[in-house]
Motif scaffolding. Structure first.
Motif, PDB file in Angstrom:
ATOM      1  N   MET A 190       0.892  -1.150   0.012  1.00 36.50           N
ATOM      2  CA  MET A 190       0.169  -0.039  -0.127  1.00 36.50           C
ATOM      3  C   MET A 190       0.889   1.045   0.115  1.00 36.50           C
ATOM      4  O   MET A 190       1.761   1.183   0.670  1.00 36.50           O
ATOM      5  N   THR A 191       0.200   2.188  -0.744  1.00 37.09           N
ATOM      6  CA  THR A 191       1.193   3.504  -0.570  1.00 37.09           C
ATOM      7  C   THR A 191       0.263   4.736  -0.163  1.00 37.09           C
ATOM      8  O   THR A 191      -0.882   4.647   0.232  1.00 37.09           O
ATOM      9  N   TYR A 192       0.628   5.932  -0.118  1.00 34.64           N
ATOM     10  CA  TYR A 192      -0.107   6.926   0.313  1.00 34.64           C
ATOM     11  C   TYR A 192      -0.318   7.931  -1.048  1.00 34.64           C
ATOM     12  O   TYR A 192       0.601   8.028  -1.946  1.00 34.64           O
ATOM     13  N   VAL A 193      -1.239   8.660  -0.906  1.00 35.28           N
ATOM     14  CA  VAL A 193      -1.971   9.288  -1.957  1.00 35.28           C
ATOM     15  C   VAL A 193      -2.175  10.777  -1.678  1.00 35.28           C
ATOM     16  O   VAL A 193      -2.772  10.825  -0.705  1.00 35.28           O
ATOM     17  N   VAL A 194      -1.660  11.512  -2.331  1.00 32.21           N
ATOM     18  CA  VAL A 194      -1.977  13.214  -2.176  1.00 32.21           C
ATOM     19  C   VAL A 194      -3.520  13.541  -3.051  1.00 32.21           C
ATOM     20  O   VAL A 194      -3.357  13.006  -4.121  1.00 32.21           O
ATOM     21  N   THR A 195      -4.386  14.024  -2.327  1.00 32.55           N
ATOM     22  CA  THR A 195      -5.702  14.240  -3.081  1.00 32.55           C
ATOM     23  C   THR A 195      -5.951  15.649  -3.085  1.00 32.55           C
ATOM     24  O   THR A 195      -5.064  16.585  -3.163  1.00 32.55           O
TER      25      THR A 195
END
Length: 107
Positions: free
Chosen positions: A1-6
């Motif tokens: 899993m990765t992190y996402v900028v929204t």
């Protein structure tokens, strides 16, 4: 899993998250940041640093922002790494509470 900028980052571009990233996985565009999913080590440090709560774990990205997962991956391939904190965009306070800014991203 990765992190996402929204969405909340668009036209604000706070860079507090960049300072705490141990692997320099953030990439910078004209008015938005993204996370390179191939570089992110899922450390979660950036999440707490974002003043507009724009960063989510990939599995937790809200349903109305799912397109940001692919967008982070796409733009991270061409945007420049950012490794030091900078001032947010000049009109960041105006845009911080605005939603639905996908069409405002400058490439």
């Amino acid at each position: 899993m990765t992190y996402v900028v929204t969405d909340a980052c668009v036209k604000c571009k706070y860079t507090d998250c960049v300072d705490v990233c141990p692997v320099d996985c953030f990439r910078e565009g004209p008015n938005f940041l993204v996370i390179d999913p191939d570089e992110c080590i899922d450390c979660t440090l950036c999440v707490a640093e974002c003043p507009v709560e724009a960063i989510y774990a990939e599995d937790d990205v809200p349903a109305d922002m799912q397109e940001y997962i692919a967008l982070n991956a796409e733009l991270s391939r061409s945007w420049t790494p950012i490794v030091e904190k900078k001032d947010p965009l000049p009109d960041h306070e105006t845009w911080a509470g605005v939603t639905g800014k996908l069409d405002q991203i400058e490439r």
